[in-house]
Design a protein around this motif. Structure first.
Motif, PDB file in Angstrom:
ATOM      1  N   THR A 137       1.063  -1.052  -0.178  1.00 14.28           N
ATOM      2  CA  THR A 137      -0.073   0.272   0.054  1.00 14.28           C
ATOM      3  C   THR A 137       0.968   0.918   0.010  1.00 14.28           C
ATOM      4  O   THR A 137       0.689   2.121  -0.674  1.00 14.28           O
ATOM      5  CB  THR A 137      -0.993  -0.272   1.205  1.00 14.28           C
ATOM      6  OG1 THR A 137      -1.901  -1.332   0.902  1.00 14.28           O
ATOM      7  CG2 THR A 137      -1.354   1.538   1.429  1.00 14.28           C
ATOM      8  N   GLU A 138       1.924   1.762   0.478  1.00 17.77           N
ATOM      9  CA  GLU A 138       2.386   2.369   1.280  1.00 17.77           C
ATOM     10  C   GLU A 138       3.154   2.451  -0.636  1.00 17.77           C
ATOM     11  O   GLU A 138       3.490   3.534  -1.137  1.00 17.77           O
ATOM     12  CB  GLU A 138       3.925   2.250   2.688  1.00 17.77           C
ATOM     13  CG  GLU A 138       2.773   2.288   3.743  1.00 17.77           C
ATOM     14  CD  GLU A 138       4.470   1.963   4.438  1.00 17.77           C
ATOM     15  OE1 GLU A 138       3.796   1.701   5.513  1.00 17.77           O
ATOM     16  OE2 GLU A 138       5.344   1.236   3.825  1.00 17.77           O
ATOM     17  N   ALA A 139       4.240   1.203  -1.443  1.00 22.06           N
ATOM     18  CA  ALA A 139       4.483   1.996  -2.319  1.00 22.06           C
ATOM     19  C   ALA A 139       3.466   2.498  -3.517  1.00 22.06           C
ATOM     20  O   ALA A 139       3.846   3.079  -4.449  1.00 22.06           O
ATOM     21  CB  ALA A 139       4.944   0.180  -2.891  1.00 22.06           C
ATOM     22  N   LEU A 140       2.169   1.509  -3.335  1.00 15.51           N
ATOM     23  CA  LEU A 140       1.363   1.967  -4.290  1.00 15.51           C
ATOM     24  C   LEU A 140       0.883   3.522  -4.407  1.00 15.51           C
ATOM     25  O   LEU A 140       0.298   4.151  -5.050  1.00 15.51           O
ATOM     26  CB  LEU A 140       0.329   0.847  -4.532  1.00 15.51           C
ATOM     27  CG  LEU A 140       0.430  -0.703  -5.594  1.00 15.51           C
ATOM     28  CD1 LEU A 140      -0.752  -1.718  -5.232  1.00 15.51           C
ATOM     29  CD2 LEU A 140       1.898  -0.121  -6.429  1.00 15.51           C
ATOM     30  N   SER A 141       0.680   3.713  -3.274  1.00 15.68           N
ATOM     31  CA  SER A 141      -0.140   5.330  -2.297  1.00 15.68           C
ATOM     32  C   SER A 141       0.906   6.131  -3.089  1.00 15.68           C
ATOM     33  O   SER A 141       0.224   7.267  -3.959  1.00 15.68           O
ATOM     34  CB  SER A 141       0.280   5.719  -1.105  1.00 15.68           C
ATOM     35  OG  SER A 141       1.584   5.491  -0.534  1.00 15.68           O
ATOM     36  N   ILE A 142       2.590   6.093  -3.477  1.00 12.07           N
ATOM     37  CA  ILE A 142       3.388   6.930  -4.424  1.00 12.07           C
ATOM     38  C   ILE A 142       3.342   6.769  -5.816  1.00 12.07           C
ATOM     39  O   ILE A 142       3.177   6.957  -6.870  1.00 12.07           O
ATOM     40  CB  ILE A 142       4.867   6.289  -4.136  1.00 12.07           C
ATOM     41  CG1 ILE A 142       5.159   7.171  -2.409  1.00 12.07           C
ATOM     42  CG2 ILE A 142       5.799   7.201  -4.485  1.00 12.07           C
ATOM     43  CD1 ILE A 142       5.941   6.380  -1.993  1.00 12.07           C
ATOM     44  N   GLU A 143       3.642   5.612  -6.419  1.00 15.77           N
ATOM     45  CA  GLU A 143       3.205   5.093  -7.747  1.00 15.77           C
ATOM     46  C   GLU A 143       1.988   4.700  -8.442  1.00 15.77           C
ATOM     47  O   GLU A 143       1.963   6.158  -9.504  1.00 15.77           O
ATOM     48  CB  GLU A 143       3.233   3.117  -7.638  1.00 15.77           C
ATOM     49  CG  GLU A 143       4.940   2.469  -7.581  1.00 15.77           C
ATOM     50  CD  GLU A 143       5.317   1.264  -8.607  1.00 15.77           C
ATOM     51  OE1 GLU A 143       4.232   0.640  -9.049  1.00 15.77           O
ATOM     52  OE2 GLU A 143       5.529   0.597  -7.470  1.00 15.77           O
ATOM     53  N   PHE A 144       0.670   5.266  -7.954  1.00 11.29           N
ATOM     54  CA  PHE A 144      -0.421   5.412  -8.721  1.00 11.29           C
ATOM     55  C   PHE A 144      -0.665   6.633  -8.926  1.00 11.29           C
ATOM     56  O   PHE A 144      -2.143   7.883  -9.758  1.00 11.29           O
ATOM     57  CB  PHE A 144      -1.595   4.964  -7.642  1.00 11.29           C
ATOM     58  CG  PHE A 144      -1.401   3.044  -8.000  1.00 11.29           C
ATOM     59  CD1 PHE A 144      -0.800   2.434  -8.678  1.00 11.29           C
ATOM     60  CD2 PHE A 144      -2.044   2.319  -7.382  1.00 11.29           C
ATOM     61  CE1 PHE A 144      -0.473   1.417  -9.081  1.00 11.29           C
ATOM     62  CE2 PHE A 144      -2.167   0.866  -7.066  1.00 11.29           C
ATOM     63  CZ  PHE A 144      -1.409   0.929  -8.462  1.00 11.29           C
ATOM     64  N   ARG A 145       0.639   7.930  -8.119  1.00  7.32           N
ATOM     65  CA  ARG A 145       0.094   8.852  -8.310  1.00  7.32           C
ATOM     66  C   ARG A 145      -0.235   9.457  -9.311  1.00  7.32           C
ATOM     67  O   ARG A 145      -0.256  10.499  -9.502  1.00  7.32           O
ATOM     68  CB  ARG A 145       1.146  10.156  -7.606  1.00  7.32           C
ATOM     69  CG  ARG A 145       0.946   9.863  -6.233  1.00  7.32           C
ATOM     70  CD  ARG A 145       1.828  10.931  -5.096  1.00  7.32           C
ATOM     71  NE  ARG A 145       1.843  11.067  -3.645  1.00  7.32           N
ATOM     72  CZ  ARG A 145       1.770  11.990  -2.541  1.00  7.32           C
ATOM     73  NH1 ARG A 145       3.891  12.765  -3.516  1.00  7.32           N
ATOM     74  NH2 ARG A 145       1.542  11.711  -1.453  1.00  7.32           N
ATOM     75  N   ARG A 146       0.682   9.069 -10.729  1.00 10.02           N
ATOM     76  CA  ARG A 146       1.167   9.312 -12.373  1.00 10.02           C
ATOM     77  C   ARG A 146      -0.702   8.748 -12.130  1.00 10.02           C
ATOM     78  O   ARG A 146      -0.584   9.863 -13.722  1.00 10.02           O
ATOM     79  CB  ARG A 146       2.122   8.506 -12.413  1.00 10.02           C
ATOM     80  CG  ARG A 146       1.580   6.931 -12.885  1.00 10.02           C
ATOM     81  CD  ARG A 146       3.210   6.852 -13.158  1.00 10.02           C
ATOM     82  NE  ARG A 146       2.983   5.201 -13.486  1.00 10.02           N
ATOM     83  CZ  ARG A 146       3.151   3.811 -13.008  1.00 10.02           C
ATOM     84  NH1 ARG A 146       2.585   3.705 -11.429  1.00 10.02           N
ATOM     85  NH2 ARG A 146       2.530   2.337 -13.860  1.00 10.02           N
ATOM     86  N   TYR A 147      -1.357   7.942 -11.614  1.00  7.77           N
ATOM     87  CA  TYR A 147      -2.807   8.490 -12.369  1.00  7.77           C
ATOM     88  C   TYR A 147      -3.941   9.093 -11.963  1.00  7.77           C
ATOM     89  O   TYR A 147      -5.070   8.881 -11.994  1.00  7.77           O
ATOM     90  CB  TYR A 147      -3.019   6.584 -12.380  1.00  7.77           C
ATOM     91  CG  TYR A 147      -2.047   5.825 -13.054  1.00  7.77           C
ATOM     92  CD1 TYR A 147      -2.024   6.194 -14.353  1.00  7.77           C
ATOM     93  CD2 TYR A 147      -1.686   4.697 -12.071  1.00  7.77           C
ATOM     94  CE1 TYR A 147      -0.837   4.766 -14.811  1.00  7.77           C
ATOM     95  CE2 TYR A 147      -0.799   3.861 -13.006  1.00  7.77           C
ATOM     96  CZ  TYR A 147      -0.527   4.479 -14.074  1.00  7.77           C
ATOM     97  OH  TYR A 147       0.662   3.313 -14.568  1.00  7.77           O
ATOM     98  N   GLY A 148      -3.325   9.763 -10.616  1.00  8.13           N
ATOM     99  CA  GLY A 148      -4.626  10.528 -10.031  1.00  8.13           C
ATOM    100  C   GLY A 148      -5.351   9.717  -8.859  1.00  8.13           C
ATOM    101  O   GLY A 148      -6.130   9.718  -8.266  1.00  8.13           O
TER     102      GLY A 148
END
Length: 276
Positions: A166-177
């Motif tokens: 979750t922590e990692a994806l909270s950063i990665e998925f920012r590029r999609y909003g």
């Protein structure tokens, strides 16, 4: 099969009982379209009767089956116009006992449902989340993701994995909003607990028994927030901090004294009683 007809939508795994079912009820009451998924088809059917067939989409789903998960998401997207406001990866199972005394197959089953199932859900659902402004990828972690808990070692490990993902994806998925967050529940009075555990829980403190609706309310709050980790009850955040800052001290407190050790001992005693 119901259709969202412009309503916001939530896709919930483990929806037949406990936290998932309460979340379905809460979001239905807020006017959302609910996708409810579980292995328990009978209880899903009663949930459909409660929510109304026009307001939900129910389906039996094994979260460890990636192809079936993809099919379920596609069906959901067809009912929502290709949108998914919240993906709630909630399905989970527990297995208690000392690691070396548990059948290894039981440990693997916990890994497959609690972690591989979450990977399947997020990988299958990210397309709809990306297509939905303000969407949220939300997952059930656990208070056992604050510190590895004896008696549920593999379960605890899967929940640590969920938290890290979750922590990692909270950063990665920012590029999609797309936002990512999780909930770390303590002792929630749901069917996953061995019989007698909730009844024997302390009446106060971080390991008191909590009704599943308290978690459902957190899912609702999380949709309007950028907060990463949600603790139920909130005092569990202190355990997380202590585990990070003083792991050896927390280890000794869990192993020897205090409310955490007592809660674990009560849970293990209830589990042994349930085994007969």
């Amino acid at each position: 099969m119901g259709s969202a007809n412009g309503r916001k939508s939530i896709f919930i795994t483990g929806a037949a009982s406990g936290m998932g079912r309460e979340t379905a009820r809460l979001f239905h009451g807020k006017g959302w379209f609910v996708g409810a998924y579980d292995q328990n088809a009978e209880d899903l059917k009663t949930l459909e009767g409660e929510l109304g067939a026009d307001n939900c989409l129910i389906r039996k789903l094994d979260v460890t089956d990636k192809k079936d998960f993809e099919k379920a998401v596609a069906e959901f997207g067809a009912a929502t116009g290709g949108k998914m406001d919240i993906l709630y990866n909630n399905a989970g199972i527990g297995a208690g006992g000392f690691f070396d005394e548990m059948p290894f197959e039981d440990s693997l089953k916990v890994v497959h449902v609690n972690f591989i199932g979450v990977l399947n859900g997020i990988h299958s659902g990210i397309g709809l989340l990306k297509a939905t402004p303000g969407s949220l990828c939300f997952t059930t972690s656990s208070s056992s993701a604050t510190y590895g808990m004896p008696g549920i070692a593999v379960y605890s490990a899967t929940k640590h994995a969920v938290k890290g993902l979750t922590e990692a994806l909270s950063i990665e998925f920012r590029r999609y909003g797309v936002r990512a967050a999780d909930v770390l529940p303590g002792l929630i009075d749901t069917p996953i607990l061995p019989e007698g555990v909730a009844a024997n829980a302390p009446k106060e403190g971080m390991f008191r028994a909590i009704p599943p609706m308290d978690v459902a309310k957190v899912v609702w709050e999380a949709y309007g927030s950028d907060k990463l980790h949600w603790y139920v009850p909130p005092e569990l955040s202190e355990l997380d901090k202590a585990a990070g800052n003083m792991p050896e001290l927390v280890r000794e407190q869990i192993a020897t004294t205090g409310p955490i050790a007592k809660a674990i001992q009560d849970a293990q005693a209830a589990l042994e009683k349930a085994k007969g």
